[in-house]
Scaffold this motif. Structure first.
Motif, PDB file in Angstrom:
ATOM      1  N   MET A   1       0.828  -1.188   0.000  1.00  0.00           N
ATOM      2  CA  MET A   1       0.000   0.000   0.000  1.00  0.00           C
ATOM      3  C   MET A   1       0.873   1.254   0.000  1.00  0.00           C
ATOM      4  O   MET A   1       0.580   2.199  -0.713  1.00  0.00           O
ATOM      5  CB  MET A   1      -0.915  -0.020   1.221  1.00  0.00           C
ATOM      6  N   LEU A   2       1.947   1.241   0.808  1.00  0.00           N
ATOM      7  CA  LEU A   2       2.833   2.399   0.829  1.00  0.00           C
ATOM      8  C   LEU A   2       3.592   2.532  -0.487  1.00  0.00           C
ATOM      9  O   LEU A   2       3.831   3.647  -0.952  1.00  0.00           O
ATOM     10  CB  LEU A   2       3.797   2.310   2.011  1.00  0.00           C
ATOM     11  N   ASP A   3       3.970   1.399  -1.074  1.00  0.00           N
ATOM     12  CA  ASP A   3       4.607   1.435  -2.395  1.00  0.00           C
ATOM     13  C   ASP A   3       3.703   2.140  -3.399  1.00  0.00           C
ATOM     14  O   ASP A   3       4.144   2.988  -4.174  1.00  0.00           O
ATOM     15  CB  ASP A   3       4.891   0.014  -2.901  1.00  0.00           C
ATOM     16  N   PHE A   4       2.424   1.773  -3.368  1.00  0.00           N
ATOM     17  CA  PHE A   4       1.437   2.368  -4.267  1.00  0.00           C
ATOM     18  C   PHE A   4       1.350   3.875  -4.040  1.00  0.00           C
ATOM     19  O   PHE A   4       1.363   4.671  -4.980  1.00  0.00           O
ATOM     20  CB  PHE A   4       0.071   1.709  -4.065  1.00  0.00           C
ATOM     21  N   ALA A   5       1.263   4.275  -2.769  1.00  0.00           N
ATOM     22  CA  ALA A   5       1.133   5.699  -2.448  1.00  0.00           C
ATOM     23  C   ALA A   5       2.344   6.487  -2.929  1.00  0.00           C
ATOM     24  O   ALA A   5       2.200   7.567  -3.520  1.00  0.00           O
ATOM     25  CB  ALA A   5       0.945   5.881  -0.949  1.00  0.00           C
ATOM     26  N   VAL A   6       3.547   5.937  -2.712  1.00  0.00           N
ATOM     27  CA  VAL A   6       4.763   6.635  -3.133  1.00  0.00           C
ATOM     28  C   VAL A   6       4.828   6.700  -4.661  1.00  0.00           C
ATOM     29  O   VAL A   6       5.170   7.733  -5.238  1.00  0.00           O
ATOM     30  CB  VAL A   6       6.020   5.963  -2.540  1.00  0.00           C
TER      31      VAL A   6
ATOM     32  N   HIS B   1      -1.308  13.896  -4.672  1.00  0.00           N
ATOM     33  CA  HIS B   1      -1.174  15.328  -4.362  1.00  0.00           C
ATOM     34  C   HIS B   1      -2.203  16.153  -5.139  1.00  0.00           C
ATOM     35  O   HIS B   1      -2.853  17.045  -4.571  1.00  0.00           O
ATOM     36  CB  HIS B   1       0.252  15.800  -4.666  1.00  0.00           C
ATOM     37  N   ARG B   2      -2.358  15.843  -6.435  1.00  0.00           N
ATOM     38  CA  ARG B   2      -3.344  16.581  -7.253  1.00  0.00           C
ATOM     39  C   ARG B   2      -4.759  16.391  -6.712  1.00  0.00           C
ATOM     40  O   ARG B   2      -5.545  17.337  -6.640  1.00  0.00           O
ATOM     41  CB  ARG B   2      -3.252  16.135  -8.706  1.00  0.00           C
ATOM     42  N   ILE B   3      -5.080  15.177  -6.324  1.00  0.00           N
ATOM     43  CA  ILE B   3      -6.431  14.896  -5.821  1.00  0.00           C
ATOM     44  C   ILE B   3      -6.681  15.603  -4.491  1.00  0.00           C
ATOM     45  O   ILE B   3      -7.736  16.199  -4.274  1.00  0.00           O
ATOM     46  CB  ILE B   3      -6.645  13.369  -5.674  1.00  0.00           C
TER      47      ILE B   3
ATOM     48  N   TYR C   1       2.392   6.771  -6.758  1.00  0.00           N
ATOM     49  CA  TYR C   1       1.378   7.686  -7.285  1.00  0.00           C
ATOM     50  C   TYR C   1       1.287   8.975  -6.454  1.00  0.00           C
ATOM     51  O   TYR C   1       0.227   9.607  -6.386  1.00  0.00           O
ATOM     52  CB  TYR C   1       0.019   6.980  -7.361  1.00  0.00           C
ATOM     53  N   LYS C   2       2.403   9.359  -5.878  1.00  0.00           N
ATOM     54  CA  LYS C   2       2.473  10.554  -5.029  1.00  0.00           C
ATOM     55  C   LYS C   2       1.936  11.794  -5.758  1.00  0.00           C
ATOM     56  O   LYS C   2       1.144  12.556  -5.197  1.00  0.00           O
ATOM     57  CB  LYS C   2       3.930  10.761  -4.596  1.00  0.00           C
TER      58      LYS C   2
END
Length: 150
Positions: free
Chosen positions: A1-6, A13-15, A8-9
């Motif tokens: 999950m953290l891999d995904f977040a990083v 951020h845009r969202i 698609y950082k």
């Protein structure tokens, strides 16, 4: 999950900065993203550590899980540096770790391995401030197994 977040950082951020979506309170600053990346690395290192073949033995598992649990607890309680969203993610990681950790209580082999390890023995549990009843049970299990087997 953290891999995904990083990974698609930028999209996250845009969202979270789009005022029309009302997610501004969930936007992470650079320091919080650094924490997310550090946590990802800690969890990735722990996973790699526990997954490597031939290098992990039972007495190493419990101290490693204790250390990881301690670090996750520190981050989950850090209201000064982390947002509620990051603390929630850390708490979920801690919950997963504790689910695996709980499994060590359902088998005698972990306790006996710790007690018999030349560097651990019962002293590890005392230093880690485990409940005395748990320590006494680990010692009794070890003695009972010795009497049963030898």
């Amino acid at each position: 999950m953290l891999d995904f977040a990083v990974e698609y950082k930028a999209a996250i951020h845009r969202i979270t900065t789009d005022l029309d979506l009302g997610l501004k309170k969930h936007n992470l600053d650079d320091e919080e993203w650094e924490i997310v990346e550090q946590l990802r690395d800690v969890l990735k290192n722990a996973t790699t550590f526990f997954s490597r073949k031939g290098h992990v033995n039972l007495p190493i598992v419990i101290p490693a899980m204790d250390h990881l649990d301690e670090k996750l607890t520190e981050h989950a309680l850090d209201t000064g540096r982390m947002t509620a969203a990051v603390r929630a993610a850390v708490t979920l990681g801690k919950k997963t770790l504790n689910r695996y950790y709980d499994r060590t209580d359902h088998t005698e082999v972990y306790r006996i391995a710790m007690v018999l390890h030349p560097q651990m023995k019962l002293e590890y549990f005392k230093t880690a401030k485990w409940e005395q009843d748990w320590i006494d049970t680990a010692e009794k299990m070890t003695r009972d197994e010795y009497l049963r087997s030898y």
